[in-house]
Scaffold this motif. Structure first.
Motif, PDB file in Angstrom:
ATOM      1  N   PRO A 116      -9.207   4.503  -1.081  1.00  0.00           N
ATOM      2  CA  PRO A 116      -9.433   4.805   0.338  1.00  0.00           C
ATOM      3  C   PRO A 116      -8.250   5.504   1.005  1.00  0.00           C
ATOM      4  CG  PRO A 116     -10.189   2.589  -0.160  1.00  0.00           C
ATOM      5  CD  PRO A 116      -9.511   3.099  -1.408  1.00  0.00           C
ATOM      6  N   THR A 117      -7.041   5.063   0.694  1.00  0.00           N
ATOM      7  CA  THR A 117      -5.859   5.692   1.315  1.00  0.00           C
ATOM      8  C   THR A 117      -5.663   7.107   0.800  1.00  0.00           C
ATOM      9  OG1 THR A 117      -4.697   3.634   1.826  1.00  0.00           O
ATOM     10  CG2 THR A 117      -3.326   5.565   1.390  1.00  0.00           C
ATOM     11  N   ALA A 120      -8.516   9.429   1.972  1.00  0.00           N
ATOM     12  CA  ALA A 120      -8.413   9.774   3.395  1.00  0.00           C
ATOM     13  C   ALA A 120      -7.330  10.827   3.599  1.00  0.00           C
ATOM     14  CB  ALA A 120      -8.109   8.524   4.219  1.00  0.00           C
ATOM     15  N   LEU A 121      -6.229  10.645   2.911  1.00  0.00           N
ATOM     16  CA  LEU A 121      -5.139  11.618   3.019  1.00  0.00           C
ATOM     17  C   LEU A 121      -5.621  13.002   2.573  1.00  0.00           C
ATOM     18  CD1 LEU A 121      -1.463  11.017   1.976  1.00  0.00           C
ATOM     19  CD2 LEU A 121      -2.601  13.173   1.490  1.00  0.00           C
ATOM     20  N   ARG A 157      -7.787  14.663   5.073  1.00  0.00           N
ATOM     21  CA  ARG A 157      -7.015  15.176   6.206  1.00  0.00           C
ATOM     22  C   ARG A 157      -6.253  16.453   5.832  1.00  0.00           C
ATOM     23  NH1 ARG A 157      -4.581   9.644   8.852  1.00  0.00           N
ATOM     24  NH2 ARG A 157      -3.659  11.151  10.303  1.00  0.00           N
ATOM     25  N   ARG A 178       2.951   5.433  -4.284  1.00  0.00           N
ATOM     26  CA  ARG A 178       3.040   6.135  -3.000  1.00  0.00           C
ATOM     27  C   ARG A 178       3.190   7.626  -3.227  1.00  0.00           C
ATOM     28  NH1 ARG A 178       8.312   4.487  -1.073  1.00  0.00           N
ATOM     29  NH2 ARG A 178       8.626   3.871  -3.240  1.00  0.00           N
ATOM     30  N   ALA A 232       1.667  10.760   4.465  1.00  0.00           N
ATOM     31  CA  ALA A 232       2.224   9.871   3.450  1.00  0.00           C
ATOM     32  C   ALA A 232       1.242   8.746   3.160  1.00  0.00           C
ATOM     33  CB  ALA A 232       3.553   9.290   3.934  1.00  0.00           C
ATOM     34  N   ALA A 233       1.134   8.385   1.887  1.00  0.00           N
ATOM     35  CA  ALA A 233       0.266   7.281   1.471  1.00  0.00           C
ATOM     36  C   ALA A 233       1.146   6.123   1.037  1.00  0.00           C
ATOM     37  CB  ALA A 233      -0.630   7.727   0.320  1.00  0.00           C
ATOM     38  N   GLY A 234       1.043   5.016   1.747  1.00  0.00           N
ATOM     39  CA  GLY A 234       1.883   3.856   1.440  1.00  0.00           C
ATOM     40  C   GLY A 234       1.179   2.857   0.537  1.00  0.00           C
ATOM     41  N   ASN A 235       1.929   1.882   0.110  1.00  0.00           N
ATOM     42  CA  ASN A 235       1.354   0.818  -0.709  1.00  0.00           C
ATOM     43  C   ASN A 235       0.401  -0.057   0.095  1.00  0.00           C
ATOM     44  OD1 ASN A 235       2.552   1.224  -3.275  1.00  0.00           O
ATOM     45  ND2 ASN A 235       4.503   0.467  -2.482  1.00  0.00           N
ATOM     46  N   HIS A 236      -0.499  -0.712  -0.601  1.00  0.00           N
ATOM     47  CA  HIS A 236      -1.373  -1.718   0.014  1.00  0.00           C
ATOM     48  C   HIS A 236      -0.759  -3.090  -0.235  1.00  0.00           C
ATOM     49  CE1 HIS A 236      -5.337   0.800   0.013  1.00  0.00           C
ATOM     50  NE2 HIS A 236      -4.310   1.503   0.403  1.00  0.00           N
TER      51      HIS A 236
END
Lengths: 328, 328, 328, 328
Positions: free
Chosen positions: B125-126, B129-130, B133, B237, B248-252
């Motif tokens: 999902p992260t 989504a990135l 965008r 990440r 930026a995609a961070g950790n869950h």
């Protein structure tokens, strides 16, 4: 195999049905709803049968009921389920009238059945982890709970008029969280409220913004601030101060993307509303109910928790209306 | 109803099975595994039948296969599935040998079947989504990708010896992410690596820590740093710099609890490893495969994406071993 | 009382002057600048006298010099200061030509004077705290450094043409950070770069976006990604992976305000550029220089650190231009 | 040049002196303190003269006073300064007795002098930026303020006994913030408190943990929760909900280092206490006072703000002691 009858095939009923059917040893047998199409839809999806309440209660094979129908039906269904000796899961509130809720509690106790009230926040992964850490003594003696509880927008005024007011409709969850987290009973409540979002809410005799202070018997303090309107989304946070530190529960976001642009550095809004925010909580709640039904777990809450939260909501309503501190 | 045969009933096979059976219009018919008990377990759980590969391929009712067996079986199963005209989902890598992977790609193309390769990160999902965008132009022209990809701990050396090396085994995911995010093909690769966690890894001819730089045909830059050991958990990440900003995609993290104590302010460690971190991604991946099978979606990736990632992995391996920049 | 002559009354000279005059035991005596008005302004502000270089070097009462004039004057001023036996603080770089920088280093060594080079990042509170924690062993053996270093926008091309190129002008700070943090000397450098922001930069023979990989003698790895344009502000972060965990240095923000609106949840952009971001670092740097002058501290760096960073910058430039790995 | 006399050379007096002497057009002429050594120390540091109150007030060249002496001296010094026609900066509170504070306000008004009260939070970069954004309408109509205000540890009981109680000593800052942020006057106050950290505090007749709810004339709501003991440091945060969103002010941390270890992911504790947290605020405060003295700025606050905050503190004290809502 424990067979279950579901009352209510609306939004929350569908969620409970979907979570229930995943549990081993449990089967959804009946769906009951005044809206025949909704009942048929849920039943078809999960291989259940549409029926009427009388039939569901009369079927000795039904061991448990899940009540997710409208608030005004809760008490009657609890009383009938208790009389029929069926285990009960019921959405909050037990009833809008405290005496009627107490009658239900007596009936449940007499029948010796389980009656879990749908305080789903207790099952939320973040809140539940925080509570486990409190119980493990990570921040010592618990002293203060500060909670922020805001909806993304107010429901229609027609709904509010039948809701029992913001304290019974919305803050009842926060009052349950207060008892759960502080692990103590309420001594006094002071509530104040304003109408800041829509004058129609004032006409309906309700508030849309509140500030509540609770003092427990041991002198622990709780502050809750709520609003029917947080344009940035469903804001569900609380912080617990203890003698050895603080544990805080933050909002959940759909993704972990951050955006860094000339206009600012931003992250996702919180999950939109309770359906999204508490998706995991609803699943855990039904998992727990199934474990109770299979005799593998003790019920974490009972109908008395529903009654207590209602008592606080009633005291808060009185405090707000009379402008004074109310003792329980 | 599309009937599916699953090859491989190990950890990843179980996950795919669980996600597959939730999809409408799709049925898990067969489970095939050299480990009979594992196959029986998965089959029983989902009402499927244990069988052998020959039988599965021979059954004309089987429209698709999910390949989650060991890497050395992938190519053979893809070739057989293509020959039998079945749609394919296969875990990465296609094969450790690039020429054999290319043979598979040719066979798939000739058969005209779908062959999704299990680059699950594209469904996270992260990350997804990135990417959406980026595609919407939110940060303008994409210029730089900087990725951090670390496992919580190294697998047994016995595994590493058969893994094809860290670039084919671990970074192949990052190479796919690089192509996907930069939306451009690789021009040159420079990779360097060290053994910093366990000398046995050096004996096995592998590295445990790497730094890779990729330059695309359009001059976009990508840096990847990896380690087999991040004691704080699975670190996944990446950041994308564009002409109008950075995404930026961070950790869950498992929960949103923060702890504030005399010793510091802390939050949860990242999700432990790929099973936890990519749980939602695996579900989305199988949802997509089912949609493709039902003809409702075009496959987002193909076997050629698996081949390309392997080409980069091979170039990176050569770059590391020869200490020079390798052009593709 | 140690008397100091300041060379350069521009932006950085003013900052050093302001920080210097706060130090006990130190007095700003002279200000020297080709721009008479700028020199007069700084001198007036701090009760110093405007003079010429010859006079400043000839004054035996002057114990130290602070060199913040243009890059092409550094080497000459260092050589004259060393010859005159004065303690030296000099902005980076020592010189754009490596052999000339080495000549300065020899002169400084022969004269036995201190020569601090203005690598102010070593004094930044965040970076310095991280380094102390590394030195204390908090994350065990240091293995990987991953650095992001981006300016908010490119300087004028006219500046770039005389700058020595992005590796000597901008990354020289990152190369010093690499040596400082990894505590090891560089074995090989691989650098690649692109022009993605302005074609005029390509005409000037420079790059605006780079990706550098450094391998140290002990096999530690360093990745640096830079850009002349990050529209969201000055991006100065690095992460250090060690055998026991990771320490990361994040950006500083002007305030801790967060905004939660329908359009998103946002925080401040990073500090705008180096003047704002490293304000505290510049103050600490001059505090350290004063302590060295008073004999209360050993110089933390020397001119050889300036030479080493320049060596890496030169190797990176060659690597980029020749498309190959360069050994030092 | 405006000459200033400083009363009080203790911790806060030293801070004000250091900030004052940096302002153009302002000179610290006198330092007055019952502790001669402290006075001499501050005077020497800044080239001022130690003197007695009488002499300071009698010197017509003195245009302004900064009062940072003990609370019981504030009112007398304000009255004398006003009588002498000198501009005034005075630390909070004006006095512990409300009537005496009002007498001071009358005297100040009659004398026509400025009297800034040291509510330094208004000058904090984070809080001031938030307020500017509120005033710019960024979140629409302001509805709710929720503030957390916690000290790292309680002062000695001997101090508490003379402090006027937690509401006058500690929350007075929060009450000023409430008026400033909500931009409205207080209608009712409800305060409750407990002693949870040290029974000696109960013996001293004070509380160490409080929960306050304020309702303004326009129906805006404010909740404040405080504690004398937050073992994780000085916790100074507030959130403002408006019709268009929320602005939140977070804690400041010494560095932006984060540590990622097997035991968790952590960041720095908040700045230790008010000296560290409000360092920039104290500097801005004195910068503002100097600008007022030079006639370049209108005073942002007046002695009436000190009186109002005291009125709320007194109402809160009464509310707590009598267990009821108090109207102002």
């Amino acid at each position: 195999m424990i067979e279950v009858a579901l009352f209510g095939a609306g939004r929350i009923g569908k969620i409970h049905a979907g979570n229930l059917v995943r549990q081993p040893g449990v089967r959804l047998k009946y769906v009951v709803d005044v809206d025949a199409a909704a009942a048929a839809d849920v039943a078809a999806r999960h291989g259940a049968t549409v029926t009427h309440a009388d039939a569901a209660f009369a079927d000795a094979a039904v061991g448990a009921v899940v009540i997710g129908s409208s608030t005004d039906t809760h008490a009657d269904l609890i009383l009938r389920a208790a009389a029929a000796g069926k285990q009960i899961f019921c959405e909050k509130p037990v009833d809008l009238a405290l005496d009627r809720a107490r009658t239900c509690a007596l009936a449940v106790a007499k029948a010796g059945v389980t009656c879990l009230i749908g305080f789903q926040r207790r099952y939320d992964p973040t809140f539940a982890a925080l509570k486990r850490r409190l119980d493990a003594g990570e921040v010592g003696e618990v002293e203060v709970l500060a909670a922020t509880s805001r909806d993304p927008g107010a429901p229609p005024v027609a709904y509010l008029e039948r809701s029992g007011g913001i304290f019974k409709d919305m803050l009842i969850h926060d009052f349950d969280v207060c008892r759960w987290i502080l692990d103590d009973e309420v001594a006094t409540v002071y509530a104040t409220g304003s109408v800041l979002t829509d004058p129609a809410i004032a006409k309906a005799g309700d508030a849309d913004t509140t500030a509540v202070t609770i003092r427990t018997r041991k002198g622990k303090l709780c502050q809750i601030n709520t609003s029917r309107r947080a344009v940035y989304g469903y804001d569900q946070r609380f912080e617990v101060l203890g003698s050895l530190g603080m544990l805080a529960a933050g909002n959940h976001r759909p993704t972990e993307v951050s955006a860094h642009k000339a206009s600012g550095v931003s992250v996702d809004l919180p999950e939109h509303f309770f359906i999204e925010r508490y998706r995991a909580a609803y699943a855990e709640e039904m998992l727990h109910f199934a474990a109770v039904l299979r005799g593998e777990a003790q019920p974490r809450t009972g109908i008395e928790d529903g009654v207590r939260a209602l008592e606080i909501a009633e005291a808060a309503t009185r405090s707000w209306k009379e402008g004074r501190v109310v003792a329980l």
